[in-house]
Write a protein that holds these residues in place. Structure first.
Motif, mmCIF file in Angstrom:
data_model
loop_
_atom_site.group_PDB
_atom_site.id
_atom_site.type_symbol
_atom_site.label_atom_id
_atom_site.label_comp_id
_atom_site.label_asym_id
_atom_site.label_seq_id
_atom_site.Cartn_x
_atom_site.Cartn_y
_atom_site.Cartn_z
ATOM 1 N N SER A 137 38.072 51.161 18.477
ATOM 2 C CA SER A 137 38.986 50.093 18.330
ATOM 3 C C SER A 137 39.260 49.769 16.985
ATOM 4 C CB SER A 137 38.271 48.717 18.965
ATOM 5 O OG SER A 137 37.378 48.427 18.261
ATOM 6 N N GLU A 138 40.371 48.772 16.672
ATOM 7 C CA GLU A 138 40.749 48.551 15.433
ATOM 8 C C GLU A 138 39.520 48.081 14.461
ATOM 9 O OE1 GLU A 138 44.130 46.021 15.314
ATOM 10 O OE2 GLU A 138 45.310 47.523 16.751
ATOM 11 N N LYS A 139 38.767 47.215 14.822
ATOM 12 C CA LYS A 139 37.950 46.899 14.240
ATOM 13 C C LYS A 139 36.284 47.643 14.435
ATOM 14 C CE LYS A 139 39.304 41.912 13.631
ATOM 15 N NZ LYS A 139 39.405 42.152 12.359
ATOM 16 N N ILE A 140 35.527 47.913 13.349
ATOM 17 C CA ILE A 140 34.423 48.751 13.248
ATOM 18 C C ILE A 140 33.200 47.743 13.744
ATOM 19 C CG2 ILE A 140 32.758 49.934 12.086
ATOM 20 C CD1 ILE A 140 35.031 50.448 10.046
ATOM 21 N N PRO A 141 32.566 48.113 14.892
ATOM 22 C CA PRO A 141 31.605 46.980 15.335
ATOM 23 C C PRO A 141 30.156 47.242 14.580
ATOM 24 C CG PRO A 141 31.610 48.905 16.988
ATOM 25 C CD PRO A 141 32.698 49.115 15.804
ATOM 26 N N ALA A 158 29.477 42.927 6.019
ATOM 27 C CA ALA A 158 30.570 43.006 7.000
ATOM 28 C C ALA A 158 31.843 42.257 6.282
ATOM 29 C CB ALA A 158 30.113 41.989 8.043
ATOM 30 N N THR A 159 32.968 43.074 6.833
ATOM 31 C CA THR A 159 34.077 42.564 6.207
ATOM 32 C C THR A 159 35.030 42.096 7.331
ATOM 33 O OG1 THR A 159 35.313 44.555 6.375
ATOM 34 C CG2 THR A 159 34.034 44.238 4.604
ATOM 35 N N THR A 160 36.303 41.648 7.027
ATOM 36 C CA THR A 160 37.550 41.480 8.246
ATOM 37 C C THR A 160 37.730 42.624 8.806
ATOM 38 O OG1 THR A 160 39.120 41.624 6.521
ATOM 39 C CG2 THR A 160 38.301 39.515 6.935
ATOM 40 N N ASP A 161 37.171 43.996 8.502
ATOM 41 C CA ASP A 161 37.585 45.039 9.184
ATOM 42 C C ASP A 161 36.342 45.348 10.368
ATOM 43 O OD1 ASP A 161 39.671 45.779 7.998
ATOM 44 O OD2 ASP A 161 38.522 46.642 6.272
ATOM 45 N N ASN A 162 35.333 44.385 10.204
ATOM 46 C CA ASN A 162 34.236 44.669 11.467
ATOM 47 C C ASN A 162 34.384 43.429 12.233
ATOM 48 O OD1 ASN A 162 32.798 45.521 8.363
ATOM 49 N ND2 ASN A 162 32.500 46.882 9.998
ATOM 50 N N ILE A 163 33.598 43.753 13.246
ATOM 51 C CA ILE A 163 33.232 42.922 14.306
ATOM 52 C C ILE A 163 31.872 42.962 14.563
ATOM 53 C CG2 ILE A 163 33.738 44.397 16.312
ATOM 54 C CD1 ILE A 163 34.993 41.828 17.850
ATOM 55 N N ILE A 164 31.165 41.851 14.563
ATOM 56 C CA ILE A 164 29.541 41.574 14.526
ATOM 57 C C ILE A 164 29.114 41.438 16.174
ATOM 58 C CG2 ILE A 164 27.370 40.890 13.881
ATOM 59 C CD1 ILE A 164 28.965 40.215 11.233
ATOM 60 N N MET A 294 38.870 41.729 22.823
ATOM 61 C CA MET A 294 38.883 41.851 21.436
ATOM 62 C C MET A 294 39.285 43.467 20.976
ATOM 63 S SD MET A 294 37.861 39.333 20.049
ATOM 64 C CE MET A 294 37.485 39.559 18.251
ATOM 65 N N GLY A 295 40.045 43.958 21.874
ATOM 66 C CA GLY A 295 40.673 45.298 21.683
ATOM 67 C C GLY A 295 39.980 46.423 22.136
ATOM 68 N N ALA A 296 38.993 46.456 22.863
ATOM 69 C CA ALA A 296 38.487 47.735 23.339
ATOM 70 C C ALA A 296 39.326 48.513 24.064
ATOM 71 C CB ALA A 296 37.155 47.607 23.970
ATOM 72 N N LYS A 297 39.363 49.946 24.071
ATOM 73 C CA LYS A 297 40.118 50.806 24.633
ATOM 74 C C LYS A 297 39.646 51.149 25.929
ATOM 75 C CE LYS A 297 42.546 52.734 20.480
ATOM 76 N NZ LYS A 297 42.530 53.894 19.815
ATOM 77 N N THR A 298 40.376 51.123 27.176
ATOM 78 C CA THR A 298 39.927 51.650 28.404
ATOM 79 C C THR A 298 39.306 53.155 28.299
ATOM 80 O OG1 THR A 298 41.417 50.426 29.297
ATOM 81 C CG2 THR A 298 40.414 52.082 30.785
ATOM 82 N N GLU A 299 39.831 53.806 27.597
ATOM 83 C CA GLU A 299 39.099 55.405 27.602
ATOM 84 C C GLU A 299 37.798 55.198 27.146
ATOM 85 O OE1 GLU A 299 41.964 54.417 26.314
ATOM 86 O OE2 GLU A 299 43.543 55.202 27.526
ATOM 87 N N GLN A 300 37.666 54.462 26.031
ATOM 88 C CA GLN A 300 36.405 54.550 25.221
ATOM 89 C C GLN A 300 35.127 53.601 26.452
ATOM 90 O OE1 GLN A 300 34.968 55.858 22.760
ATOM 91 N NE2 GLN A 300 32.831 54.672 22.565
ATOM 92 N N ILE A 301 35.531 52.572 26.855
ATOM 93 C CA ILE A 301 34.893 52.163 27.945
ATOM 94 C C ILE A 301 34.302 52.868 29.073
ATOM 95 C CG2 ILE A 301 34.776 50.424 29.620
ATOM 96 C CD1 ILE A 301 36.619 48.439 27.939
ATOM 97 N N GLN A 302 35.345 53.659 29.416
ATOM 98 C CA GLN A 302 35.101 54.809 30.500
ATOM 99 C C GLN A 302 33.815 55.794 29.965
ATOM 100 O OE1 GLN A 302 38.929 56.269 31.211
ATOM 101 N NE2 GLN A 302 39.419 54.677 32.726
ATOM 102 N N SER A 303 34.130 56.342 28.818
ATOM 103 C CA SER A 303 33.347 57.338 28.194
ATOM 104 C C SER A 303 31.974 56.669 28.193
ATOM 105 C CB SER A 303 33.864 57.539 26.930
ATOM 106 O OG SER A 303 32.706 58.742 26.215
#
Length: 452
Positions: A137-141, A158-164, A294-303
């Motif tokens: 996704s756009e933010k690195i978890p 952590a920065t604004t590029d992350n999500i915790i 929060m922007g997770a992609k369906t393909e990643q969730i499926q994987s």
């Protein structure tokens, strides 16, 4: 980190070390606070305290003297495991001194938005799933909290590029004031930790603090199949994202025609999910709801769902010996978790259960025990487990001193095709320092049994 000067020159008392107290001490010291660290363990047995002393932190070990409150104290950071009945904490509260846990510090300092996950059961699985789903996704978890890394350590890089994504216990949440996640998740509520909180109502109030500071722009993800969760989330601000395994939730997550849906989008067929157990469908739905917003992609969730088989100590497959399969569910520290683990299997189950006696009975375990072939009871609750097994009509009941003694007993009464399951329904602290230590002992004993 944001607002890094907010603690400068403040007088802060840190009570209790271990991971969270040690991390909070180092961070606050670096940020210019005047800190005193107090831990009950003697200095000579306390490597963390000695490390802090070496860098110039004032350390007082061996007891919790009330005289510490006669010095200037702006607020206290308490290790989550120290109960509010502790005389020093009790007196601090009486004097109106703010008492927080380190996750409060993390929230005040974090540049990254937070997904906060709590509940009686399923927190670690849901947190792990959410972290994996957010990849690509756009933010690195980043992961924090009970699952491993202390939150106030994670926020430092952590920065604004992350999500915790943080797993939170009731102990941690009770010590929050301004804690503010972007997404707050409450999975379920069951009678647990009553020795700490006193009543289920107070336990629920601690959990509900996850919603306290949400705004209209935030989200709360709630299990609408759990009446307690619904009640605790009634006043929560923000956008409600419901999930259910029983009814369609057009604004959230649900199951329809054998498939997982988020809102109107089909995510995956249930039969394609690798993670076993009906109870894990709730965890999966919660993770999807929390990450989709929060922007997770369906393909990643499926994987993730096609490959993720679970985390250590949570219905973890260990070994097969002569047709018997061994599973480690040491994280099942309450009855609800043990019920869920037992129901995950269709083969005959030989259950190893027992541990710390928190004063509760095991009547709610009886329906699940009716499906169990044999029970091996151990620990402080041994007699209570035996009583429940007798009530359930379990054919084979054995007593063991510890888990290590129970494994060979379980094998002796087993047949080919049986499941030998450690799912204690109790905390580990009567005999083991942590549930991980208990689970590792189970694994080691199984492996030794295979070698014989």
């Amino acid at each position: 980190m944001k607002d890094i000067h907010q603690f400068k020159n403040q007088h802060i008392l840190i009570i209790g070390l271990a991971k969270s107290g040690f991390a909070a001490s180092r961070l606050l010291y670096q940020l210019g606070a005047t800190i005193t660290v107090n831990d009950a363990k003697p200095l000579e047995e306390n490597p963390e305290a000695r490390q802090l002393e070496e860098i110039g932190v004032r350390v007082i070990c061996g007891a919790h003297p009330l005289s510490l409150l006669d010095e200037p104290v702006d607020f206290i950071v308490k290790n989550p495991g120290i109960p509010y009945s502790n005389p020093l904490i009790k007196e601090a509260v009486r004097r109106g001194i703010s008492v927080v846990t380190e996750v409060e510090l993390a929230s005040r300092l974090s540049e990254a938005p937070l997904i906060a996950i709590t509940g009686s059961n399923g927190k670690t699985t849901t947190t792990t799933l959410a972290v994996e789903m957010l990849k690509e996704s756009e933010k690195i978890p980043l992961v924090a909290g009970n699952i491993g890394t202390v939150a106030c350590e994670v926020v430092q890089h952590a920065t604004t590029d992350n999500i915790i994504v943080t797993e939170l216990s009731s102990f941690q949440l009770q010590g929050t004031e301004t804690f503010h996640p972007k997404v707050a998740v409450l999975l379920n509520l069951f009678d647990a930790h009553l020795d700490y909180h006193g009543t289920k109502e107070k336990y629920g109030q601690a959990k509900a603090k996850i919603f306290s500071n949400l705004t209209d722009e935030d989200y709360h993800v709630v299990n609408v199949d759990d009446p307690c969760v619904l009640s605790l989330s009634e006043r929560a601000k923000g956008i409600k994202i419901p999930f259910s395994t029983k009814t369609e939730q057009k604004t959230g997550g649900y199951i329809k025609a054998g498939a997982i849906y988020f809102q109107d989008e089909k995510i995956i067929d249930v039969n394609d999910i690798a993670l076993p157990g009906k109870h894990n469908l709730e965890n999966i739905l919660a993770a999807i709801c929390a990450t989709k917003v929060m922007g997770a992609k369906t393909e990643q969730i499926q994987s993730v769902l096609q490959t993720f088989t679970g985390v250590k100590h949570r219905v973890q497959y260990v070994e097969a010996i002569n047709g018997r399969r061994f599973y480690n569910d040491s994280k099942a520290t309450n009855i609800l978790a043990a019920n869920a683990a037992i129901s995950a299997f269709t083969n005959p189950v030989i259950l190893l259960a027992g541990g710390l006696d928190r004063g509760n009975e095991f009547d709610e375990l009886v329906p699940a025990l009716k499906k169990v072939k044999a029970v091996i009871a151990f620990g402080q609750t041994q007699e209570k487990i035996v009583k429940a097994a007798i009530e359930a009509g379990v054919a084979i009941i054995k007593k063991a001193e510890r888990v290590e003694d129970g494994v060979p007993l379980a094998y002796d009464v087993s047949d080919e095709g049986d499941i030998i399951l450690l799912s204690p329904a109790c905390a580990s602290w009567d005999q083991y320092k942590t549930f991980e230590e208990r689970g590792d002992s189970f694994i080691a004993t199984v492996q030794n049994l295979k070698g014989q």
